[in-house]
Design a protein around this motif. Sequence first.
Motif, short mmCIF file in Angstrom:
data_model
loop_
_atom_site.label_atom_id
_atom_site.label_comp_id
_atom_site.label_asym_id
_atom_site.label_seq_id
_atom_site.Cartn_x
_atom_site.Cartn_y
_atom_site.Cartn_z
N VAL A 1 0.84 -1.20 0.00
CA VAL A 1 0.00 0.00 0.00
C VAL A 1 0.87 1.25 0.00
CG1 VAL A 1 -1.65 1.35 1.36
CG2 VAL A 1 -1.99 -1.12 1.07
N LEU A 2 1.85 1.29 0.88
CA LEU A 2 2.70 2.48 1.00
C LEU A 2 3.48 2.77 -0.27
CD1 LEU A 2 4.03 2.06 4.64
CD2 LEU A 2 2.26 3.64 3.83
N ALA A 3 3.72 1.75 -1.08
CA ALA A 3 4.41 1.97 -2.36
C ALA A 3 3.60 2.83 -3.31
CB ALA A 3 4.72 0.62 -3.01
N ASN A 4 2.31 2.98 -3.04
CA ASN A 4 1.42 3.78 -3.89
C ASN A 4 1.16 5.18 -3.34
OD1 ASN A 4 0.21 1.86 -6.10
ND2 ASN A 4 0.33 0.66 -4.22
N VAL A 5 1.79 5.50 -2.22
CA VAL A 5 1.55 6.78 -1.55
C VAL A 5 2.59 7.80 -1.99
CG1 VAL A 5 1.35 7.96 0.67
CG2 VAL A 5 0.55 5.59 0.44
N THR A 6 2.14 9.01 -2.31
CA THR A 6 3.04 10.12 -2.60
C THR A 6 3.27 10.88 -1.30
OG1 THR A 6 2.16 10.31 -4.85
CG2 THR A 6 3.35 12.20 -3.97
N PHE A 7 4.48 10.83 -0.79
CA PHE A 7 4.78 11.46 0.50
C PHE A 7 5.23 12.91 0.36
CE2 PHE A 7 4.88 6.99 1.66
CZ PHE A 7 4.20 7.00 2.87
N ASP A 8 5.58 13.32 -0.84
CA ASP A 8 5.99 14.71 -1.05
C ASP A 8 4.74 15.58 -1.16
OD1 ASP A 8 6.92 17.16 -1.84
OD2 ASP A 8 7.84 16.47 -3.71
N PRO B 1 -1.08 10.75 1.64
CA PRO B 1 -1.52 9.99 2.80
C PRO B 1 -2.97 10.21 3.19
CG PRO B 1 0.72 10.74 3.15
CD PRO B 1 0.27 11.36 1.85
N LEU B 2 -3.45 11.44 3.11
CA LEU B 2 -4.82 11.71 3.54
C LEU B 2 -5.86 11.19 2.55
CD1 LEU B 2 -4.26 15.22 5.07
CD2 LEU B 2 -4.72 13.11 6.32
N ASP B 3 -5.43 10.82 1.34
CA ASP B 3 -6.35 10.14 0.43
C ASP B 3 -6.60 8.71 0.90
OD1 ASP B 3 -6.58 12.32 -1.38
OD2 ASP B 3 -4.65 11.77 -2.27
N PHE B 4 -5.64 8.13 1.59
CA PHE B 4 -5.77 6.78 2.13
C PHE B 4 -6.36 6.81 3.54
CE2 PHE B 4 -2.56 6.70 -1.10
CZ PHE B 4 -2.69 5.47 -1.72
N ALA B 5 -6.19 7.90 4.24
CA ALA B 5 -6.67 8.03 5.62
C ALA B 5 -7.37 9.37 5.78
CB ALA B 5 -5.50 7.91 6.59
N LEU C 1 -1.17 2.92 9.59
CA LEU C 1 -0.66 3.15 8.24
C LEU C 1 0.35 4.29 8.20
CD1 LEU C 1 -0.85 2.23 5.30
CD2 LEU C 1 -2.78 3.80 4.99
N PHE C 2 0.06 5.41 8.89
CA PHE C 2 0.94 6.58 8.87
C PHE C 2 1.21 7.05 10.29
CE2 PHE C 2 -1.77 6.97 5.01
CZ PHE C 2 -0.78 6.74 4.06
N ASP C 3 2.39 7.62 10.50
CA ASP C 3 2.69 8.18 11.82
C ASP C 3 2.13 9.60 11.92
OD1 ASP C 3 4.57 9.94 10.59
OD2 ASP C 3 6.19 8.51 10.88
N ALA C 4 2.11 10.12 13.13
CA ALA C 4 1.50 11.43 13.38
C ALA C 4 2.21 12.55 12.64
CB ALA C 4 1.48 11.70 14.88
N ALA C 5 3.53 12.46 12.55
CA ALA C 5 4.28 13.53 11.87
C ALA C 5 3.92 13.60 10.39
CB ALA C 5 5.78 13.30 12.05
N THR C 6 3.77 12.44 9.76
CA THR C 6 3.39 12.41 8.34
C THR C 6 2.01 13.03 8.16
OG1 THR C 6 4.74 10.47 7.89
CG2 THR C 6 2.88 10.89 6.39
N LEU C 7 1.08 12.65 9.02
CA LEU C 7 -0.27 13.19 8.90
C LEU C 7 -0.27 14.70 9.13
CD1 LEU C 7 -2.18 10.35 10.77
CD2 LEU C 7 -2.29 10.85 8.33
N ASP C 8 0.48 15.18 10.11
CA ASP C 8 0.52 16.61 10.38
C ASP C 8 1.08 17.38 9.19
OD1 ASP C 8 -0.60 16.55 12.89
OD2 ASP C 8 1.31 16.47 13.96
N THR C 9 2.12 16.85 8.57
CA THR C 9 2.69 17.50 7.39
C THR C 9 1.67 17.64 6.28
OG1 THR C 9 4.93 16.74 7.86
CG2 THR C 9 4.44 17.26 5.56
N HIS C 10 0.89 16.59 6.06
CA HIS C 10 -0.07 16.61 4.97
C HIS C 10 -1.34 17.37 5.33
CE1 HIS C 10 2.00 14.33 1.84
NE2 HIS C 10 2.68 13.85 2.86
N LEU C 11 -1.67 17.45 6.60
CA LEU C 11 -2.77 18.33 7.00
C LEU C 11 -2.39 19.79 6.77
CD1 LEU C 11 -3.81 16.41 10.22
CD2 LEU C 11 -5.32 16.84 8.26
N ASP C 12 -1.16 20.14 7.09
CA ASP C 12 -0.68 21.49 6.77
C ASP C 12 -0.79 21.76 5.28
OD1 ASP C 12 -0.03 21.90 9.44
OD2 ASP C 12 2.10 21.47 9.17
N ALA C 13 -0.44 20.75 4.46
CA ALA C 13 -0.48 20.93 3.01
C ALA C 13 -1.92 21.09 2.52
CB ALA C 13 0.18 19.73 2.33
#
Length: 283
Positions: A198-205, A215-219, A227-239
């Motif tokens: 699953v993570l191989a299909n995620v764009t982290f940038d 990440p937020l498309d999956f969660a 699936l994702f740690d809090a720091a990743t989610l916070d970065t993408h919520l900011d985005a």
Amino acid sequence: MDILTRAAAYLELHGRLIDRLTFAALFADGSRQRALDALRCYQNPDGGFGHALEPDLRGAGSQPEPVEVAFHVLDSLDAFDDPMVPAACDYLLSVTAKDGGVPFVLPSVRGTAHAVWWEPASDDPPGDLVPTATLVALLHKHGVEHAWLGPATDFCWSRIALVEETTPYHARAVIPFLEHVPDRARAEAEFARLRDAVLANVTFDPAASGDAHFPLDFAPEPLRLPLFDAATLDTHLDAVVAAQTPEGGWAPNWPMWTPLVEHEWGGHLTVARLQTLRAYGRL
């Protein structure tokens, strides 16, 4: 001007009635019943949904994917007790393939206006995890009982067991299934096996452009699956907050094949992004 005020202005200018009324019900003390009445207009006598509820399927006739769109609206309104749900399940039962899943798209799409990616695999297409797995997930989430659900759940388990590598859209269907299906031990075992795929299909940038799957498309709401740690989610919520356009909406990042769908998707995405921000405590 705050996020909600800007979003309301965008929807007033560009949004479909279903998206304006859903926004009003969720964020502006509007009538939940009015939003449900608007959704009901997309439902056909066979119980399925059409009429461009999924903007890239312009035909009036029912297709499986617009049922998923309808179920997401019903989920947001906590309205799975509405009569639209068993009627939609009756429809799904009527179009289920022999393998127990509903097809990605039915041959009846031919002769209607639609995006090029909505093409049936054959005259008798097989079931697909898209959208079967998401439909099953939402029915389990809300404790719905229907004759369609058991065999469709079995179909999803059998298809997921075969997965080694996947695609973004299939991964985005598998995750809600594993999140909500009642057999938690089996779901957690399959999640552990498939997490890397699953993570191989995620764009982290968060600055990536084009048809990226973040990440937020999956969660889109907090998951119990890790699936994702809090720091990743916070970065993408900011985005997500930063991606609100000057007009107040959120723009789709996949090809727009006809001008009308840009704002139809924009309204749909705007309501969805606001729900995600609220689910994570950002509103």
